[in-house]
Design a protein around this motif. Sequence first.
Motif, PDB file in Angstrom:
ATOM      1  N   ARG A 114      -6.223  14.231  -2.787  1.00 51.44           N
ATOM      2  CA  ARG A 114      -7.073  13.116  -3.231  1.00 51.44           C
ATOM      3  C   ARG A 114      -6.217  12.147  -4.024  1.00 51.44           C
ATOM      4  NH1 ARG A 114     -10.495  11.687  -7.723  1.00 51.44           N
ATOM      5  NH2 ARG A 114     -12.332  10.519  -7.021  1.00 51.44           N
ATOM      6  N   LEU A 115      -6.309  10.870  -3.702  1.00 51.80           N
ATOM      7  CA  LEU A 115      -5.560   9.843  -4.428  1.00 51.80           C
ATOM      8  C   LEU A 115      -6.238   9.600  -5.771  1.00 51.80           C
ATOM      9  CD1 LEU A 115      -3.397   7.699  -4.685  1.00 51.80           C
ATOM     10  CD2 LEU A 115      -4.794   6.174  -3.267  1.00 51.80           C
ATOM     11  N   ASP A 143      10.793   1.329  -9.969  1.00 48.69           N
ATOM     12  CA  ASP A 143      11.306   1.768  -8.670  1.00 48.69           C
ATOM     13  C   ASP A 143      10.256   1.677  -7.565  1.00 48.69           C
ATOM     14  OD1 ASP A 143      13.878   2.452  -9.653  1.00 48.69           O
ATOM     15  OD2 ASP A 143      13.032   4.289 -10.502  1.00 48.69           O
ATOM     16  N   GLY A 144       9.128   1.043  -7.863  1.00 50.12           N
ATOM     17  CA  GLY A 144       8.078   0.903  -6.865  1.00 50.12           C
ATOM     18  C   GLY A 144       6.865   1.747  -7.206  1.00 50.12           C
ATOM     19  N   PRO A 145       5.821   1.652  -6.386  1.00 52.21           N
ATOM     20  CA  PRO A 145       4.594   2.399  -6.664  1.00 52.21           C
ATOM     21  C   PRO A 145       4.781   3.912  -6.537  1.00 52.21           C
ATOM     22  CG  PRO A 145       4.484   1.369  -4.505  1.00 52.21           C
ATOM     23  CD  PRO A 145       5.714   0.829  -5.168  1.00 52.21           C
ATOM     24  N   VAL A 146       4.053   4.626  -7.388  1.00 52.23           N
ATOM     25  CA  VAL A 146       4.039   6.089  -7.362  1.00 52.23           C
ATOM     26  C   VAL A 146       2.583   6.529  -7.302  1.00 52.23           C
ATOM     27  CG1 VAL A 146       4.588   8.199  -8.623  1.00 52.23           C
ATOM     28  CG2 VAL A 146       6.186   6.264  -8.666  1.00 52.23           C
ATOM     29  N   LEU A 147       2.288   7.499  -6.454  1.00 55.09           N
ATOM     30  CA  LEU A 147       0.923   7.985  -6.291  1.00 55.09           C
ATOM     31  C   LEU A 147       0.744   9.304  -7.028  1.00 55.09           C
ATOM     32  CD1 LEU A 147       0.410   7.379  -2.456  1.00 55.09           C
ATOM     33  CD2 LEU A 147       0.158   5.751  -4.350  1.00 55.09           C
ATOM     34  N   VAL A 160       0.247  16.213  -8.258  1.00 53.83           N
ATOM     35  CA  VAL A 160       1.634  15.963  -7.881  1.00 53.83           C
ATOM     36  C   VAL A 160       1.844  14.466  -7.755  1.00 53.83           C
ATOM     37  CG1 VAL A 160       1.898  18.161  -6.681  1.00 53.83           C
ATOM     38  CG2 VAL A 160       1.092  16.157  -5.416  1.00 53.83           C
ATOM     39  N   ARG A 161       3.101  14.063  -7.758  1.00 49.91           N
ATOM     40  CA  ARG A 161       3.433  12.649  -7.601  1.00 49.91           C
ATOM     41  C   ARG A 161       4.135  12.434  -6.261  1.00 49.91           C
ATOM     42  NH1 ARG A 161       4.771   9.513 -13.214  1.00 49.91           N
ATOM     43  NH2 ARG A 161       3.060  10.394 -14.437  1.00 49.91           N
ATOM     44  N   ARG A 178      11.387  14.940  -3.728  1.00 47.31           N
ATOM     45  CA  ARG A 178       9.933  15.015  -3.931  1.00 47.31           C
ATOM     46  C   ARG A 178       9.215  14.502  -2.680  1.00 47.31           C
ATOM     47  NH1 ARG A 178       8.600  15.130  -9.435  1.00 47.31           N
ATOM     48  NH2 ARG A 178      10.180  16.386 -10.495  1.00 47.31           N
ATOM     49  N   PRO A 179       7.896  14.701  -2.606  1.00 50.42           N
ATOM     50  CA  PRO A 179       7.150  14.211  -1.435  1.00 50.42           C
ATOM     51  C   PRO A 179       7.215  12.700  -1.301  1.00 50.42           C
ATOM     52  CG  PRO A 179       5.848  15.790  -2.709  1.00 50.42           C
ATOM     53  CD  PRO A 179       7.053  15.459  -3.532  1.00 50.42           C
TER      54      PRO A 179
END
Length: 282
Positions: free
Chosen positions: A102-103, A111-115, A148-149, A161-162
């Motif tokens: 789930r987001l 360094d840009g977007p991280v979820l 998790v990121r 990482r993913p």
Amino acid sequence: SEYQPEGLGKCVTCKVEQVEMQKEEVKVDETGSRIRISNVWYHVGQFIYLEDNSLQYKIKKKPQKVYPKENKDPKVYPEYWRKPAAYKGDHHDTWDPFQIVRLEEILRTDDGPVLRLRKMYRPDDTHMADEDARSAAYTCIFWTEEIVRMYLPEEAQHLARPGMDTIAGQAWVTAQSGGDTASLEEWTDMGEDRFFVAKVYDSDNQTFAPLPAAEVSMLLAYNDKHPAPKLGEIEPLKCLDIFAGCGGLSQGLHEAGVIVPTWAVEEWTPAAKSFSRNNPKC
């Protein structure tokens, strides 16, 4: 048109390539509530498919179970010899199913977007015994507190990482707090990419608990705002029933809305007459 170049003498092909490349870029909208990945917008609160093995679960993956062939009386089971010496269980020589997350949040970094993603466990990912996991509904998932990121592909590779390149599509999830899940399973049958959650799974203590009411309300509110797609109506097919007997198979498929009995082939007269009486329009 978005593909129409500006000004005379401009290259249409170049404009098309430019637009398509822009669509493939990861983009966060101004509100920070959604992100575009591979030209698909994902909202905060949405469930997402990831390619198998993108994330690691705390429960060690179960070894592939093998079911040896049982001894059977060949007079009672004359075709049993055709079965293999051992049944090798589910997902043997096949891909594992998509992982589901789930987001929770979209972070902006240098360094840009991280979820921030919440892991969902399928029954096979828990400590449940093989037979219990296999008998669970295939649309059943479990809520967890594991976050998790996920990073842009280049950053993900650097950090081991993913990465966002493992995102495979959208999913929809309904919910309730424990109890009988028959109605939830019916909801998942109404469309593709649908799942249900009724319990929280604690992988550290290997325990299940009813999903809290606050989470249930949150998930149902999201579904009200973003309804899950439904399967379209299927027009029944005209059916030719060979070795029809009295028509049990045709009747079952007809009641399921799959076919309309139209033709039949049956040699034995009593059975053929029974089929005709059961299907007068055939």
